[in-house]
Design an enzyme around this catalytic site. Structure first.
Site, short mmCIF file in Angstrom:
data_model
loop_
_atom_site.label_atom_id
_atom_site.label_comp_id
_atom_site.label_asym_id
_atom_site.label_seq_id
_atom_site.Cartn_x
_atom_site.Cartn_y
_atom_site.Cartn_z
N ASP A 276 0.90 -1.29 -0.08
CA ASP A 276 -0.04 0.10 0.01
C ASP A 276 0.85 1.20 -0.08
O ASP A 276 2.02 1.22 0.53
CB ASP A 276 -1.00 -0.17 1.14
CG ASP A 276 -0.42 -0.01 2.35
OD1 ASP A 276 0.84 0.00 2.66
OD2 ASP A 276 -0.99 -0.56 3.41
N GLY B 145 -0.10 6.13 2.20
CA GLY B 145 -0.83 7.35 2.44
C GLY B 145 -1.66 7.31 3.73
O GLY B 145 -1.88 8.26 4.31
N PHE B 146 -2.27 5.96 3.74
CA PHE B 146 -3.05 5.89 5.08
C PHE B 146 -2.37 6.08 6.59
O PHE B 146 -2.86 6.67 7.44
CB PHE B 146 -3.74 4.49 5.07
CG PHE B 146 -4.68 4.43 6.21
CD1 PHE B 146 -5.94 4.93 6.67
CD2 PHE B 146 -4.58 3.52 7.28
CE1 PHE B 146 -6.81 4.66 7.50
CE2 PHE B 146 -5.24 3.29 8.48
CZ PHE B 146 -6.53 4.11 8.45
N ASP C 214 -2.47 8.56 -1.92
CA ASP C 214 -3.76 9.16 -1.87
C ASP C 214 -4.07 9.81 -0.63
O ASP C 214 -3.13 9.36 0.33
CB ASP C 214 -4.89 8.31 -2.27
CG ASP C 214 -5.17 7.37 -1.12
OD1 ASP C 214 -4.14 6.91 -0.71
OD2 ASP C 214 -6.10 6.84 -1.12
N GLY D 30 -10.98 4.43 2.01
CA GLY D 30 -11.74 5.40 2.95
C GLY D 30 -12.92 4.62 3.61
O GLY D 30 -13.66 5.62 3.93
N ASP E 57 -8.31 -7.03 2.50
CA ASP E 57 -7.05 -7.07 3.39
C ASP E 57 -7.94 -6.60 4.49
O ASP E 57 -8.60 -5.54 4.80
CB ASP E 57 -5.89 -6.43 2.97
CG ASP E 57 -5.97 -4.76 3.34
OD1 ASP E 57 -5.17 -4.34 4.22
OD2 ASP E 57 -6.76 -4.26 2.60
N CYS F 8 -11.01 -28.13 11.16
CA CYS F 8 -10.14 -27.19 10.47
C CYS F 8 -8.86 -27.89 10.40
O CYS F 8 -8.38 -28.68 11.42
CB CYS F 8 -10.14 -26.05 11.65
SG CYS F 8 -8.99 -24.84 10.98
N CYS G 162 -6.03 -26.03 9.96
CA CYS G 162 -4.74 -25.38 10.57
C CYS G 162 -3.93 -25.86 11.50
O CYS G 162 -4.34 -26.89 12.05
CB CYS G 162 -5.37 -24.06 11.15
SG CYS G 162 -5.88 -24.03 12.85
N CYS H 181 -5.50 -26.26 15.10
CA CYS H 181 -6.61 -27.20 15.05
C CYS H 181 -6.19 -28.77 14.96
O CYS H 181 -6.95 -29.65 15.49
CB CYS H 181 -7.78 -26.83 14.22
SG CYS H 181 -8.52 -25.26 14.53
N HIS I 187 -4.48 -19.75 13.00
CA HIS I 187 -5.69 -20.46 12.91
C HIS I 187 -6.67 -19.23 12.22
O HIS I 187 -7.13 -19.80 11.38
CB HIS I 187 -6.43 -20.72 14.17
CG HIS I 187 -7.90 -20.95 14.04
ND1 HIS I 187 -8.63 -21.84 13.51
CD2 HIS I 187 -8.87 -20.06 14.35
CE1 HIS I 187 -9.85 -21.97 13.58
NE2 HIS I 187 -10.16 -20.57 13.79
#
Length: 379
Positions: free
Chosen positions: A91, A94-95, A145, A223, A273, A311, A313, A316, A342
């Protein structure tokens, strides 16, 4: 060069493939957030491969401040630096400039601010952000931005969006120049533009039309998830996404919960994300098909079940809720790590299920079933 290929549509929901220099991304996709070229919670690149991660996301601002993008470039770019051979999105910074930096001044040329790490003065504008991201050599670079507050005055938002549109043009010119340089590591770096406009649909639509004409590699909606209600966010997506190019990927930045993702997919979003899975995991909050659990609660002290039955993962497959709770209580790093693994697996697997449901043309039914499960909670 990139190629975006829509395989199936169901209403506005899209099932697609995005071909990049670092491999094919199956969408809809959740990008695992590794801000400083690592996922918080002691998660290795090897772990990311094991839990089905398609795209890793790193942050331009943080890596510019530390270790320095020039350092990363000297070490061969982010892929080599963190030993990851699949796509990376960076990214633009900017943020973070607007959320972390103190004493910032926004000018037409860019933003002057002080580092949150050591207080030193930094300037970042469109050209600087593109240069930093080129040094990092990510697969996808985001345009620089301004992210105005969702409650900002209309006049401020309009002026900010107009400036963001001018900055985008400068980003595009700079990226084209960088991709032609001999010393650029990834000369096929892609550029995504960002739609802004707070919660004013008309400003957003106008901006979407303007940036759509620029023939970028992809388009993000930025935003949102910054204070407005979920209903306002969904409304903005319904209004804006139809004005973004259908033949390019769309990315909803910083969103969100599993329910947000299902609603976003329904409204035509490809890329997501969010820091939620790793941040919540570090605090013992874990996602399941029956909603979110807080493993620190006393009710799990003697619970010998895995976090989520069935699961696959690493947590688990081997450990109980009771054991992971003990680790968290004892402040053992392993507890935090298992919860993060997880949660990221849960998100990546959720996206696999979404893609499968779209492939089989049963997404509305799948979405309804999932949302009902999340809302029901544990029995």
């Amino acid at each position: 060069m990139s190629e975006y290929k829509i395989l199936k549509t169901e209403g506005r929901a899209k099932r697609a493939e995005f071909h990049t220099v670092h491999g094919v991304i199956q969408t809809p996709v959740f990008m695992n957030v590794g801000t400083v070229a690592a996922i918080k919670g002691a998660v290795s690149t090897e772990d990311l491969e094991g839990i089905g991660t398609q795209v890793e996301l790193s942050n331009t601002y943080h890596l510019h401040v530390r270790p320095g993008d020039e350092v990363v470039k000297k070490l061969g770019g982010l892929h080599k630096f963190m030993s990851w051979n699949k796509p990376i999105l960076t990214d633009s910074g900017g943020f973070q400039v607007f959320s972390l930096a103190t004493l910032r001044k926004i000018r037409e040329e860019g933003v002057y601010f002080h580092s949150h790490v050591d207080g030193r003065k930094i300037f970042m504008g469109p050209e600087e952000s593109m240069q930093i991201q080129s040094n990092l050599a990510s697969t996808i670079a985001m345009a620089f931005d301004e992210c105005p507050s969702s409650v900002a005055e209309r006049s401020y938002v309009q002026a900010s969006v107009d400036r963001t549109a001018r900055w985008l043009q400068r980003c595009k010119v700079k990226m084209q120049e960088l991709n032609q340089r001999e010393d650029t590591i990834n000369r096929q770096q892609l550029l995504f533009g960002i739609n802004q406009g707070a919660i004013y649909p008309d400003i957003r639509i106008d901006h979407a039309k303007r940036i759509s004409e620029m023939e970028l590699d992809g388009y993000a909606v930025g935003g949102l998830a910054v204070g407005e209600s979920h209903e306002e966010m969904y409304h903005i997506l319904e209004e804006v996404v139809p004005y973004l190019p259908k033949d390019k990927p769309t990315y909803l930045m910083g969103v969100g919960t599993p329910a947000n993702i299902l609603e976003g997919v329904e409204r035509g979003i490809d890329f997501f994300d969010c820091v939620y899975p790793s941040r919540n995991g570090r605090h013992g909050h874990v996602y399941t098909n029956r909603g979110k659990l807080n493993l620190l609660n006393a009710r799990y002290e003697l619970d010998d079940r895995p976090i989520q039955e069935g699961c696959g993962c690493p947590a688990c497959r081997r450990y109980s809720r009771a054991y992971i709770r003990h680790l968290l209580k004892a402040k053992e790093m392993l507890g935090m790590r298992l919860c993060v693994l997880h949660n990221l697996y849960f998100y990546n697997h959720l996206m696999e299920e979404i893609r499968e449901a779209l492939d089989q043309e049963r997404f509305p039914a799948y979405k309804k079933e999932k949302l009902e499960g999340f809302a029901a909670g544990e029995t």
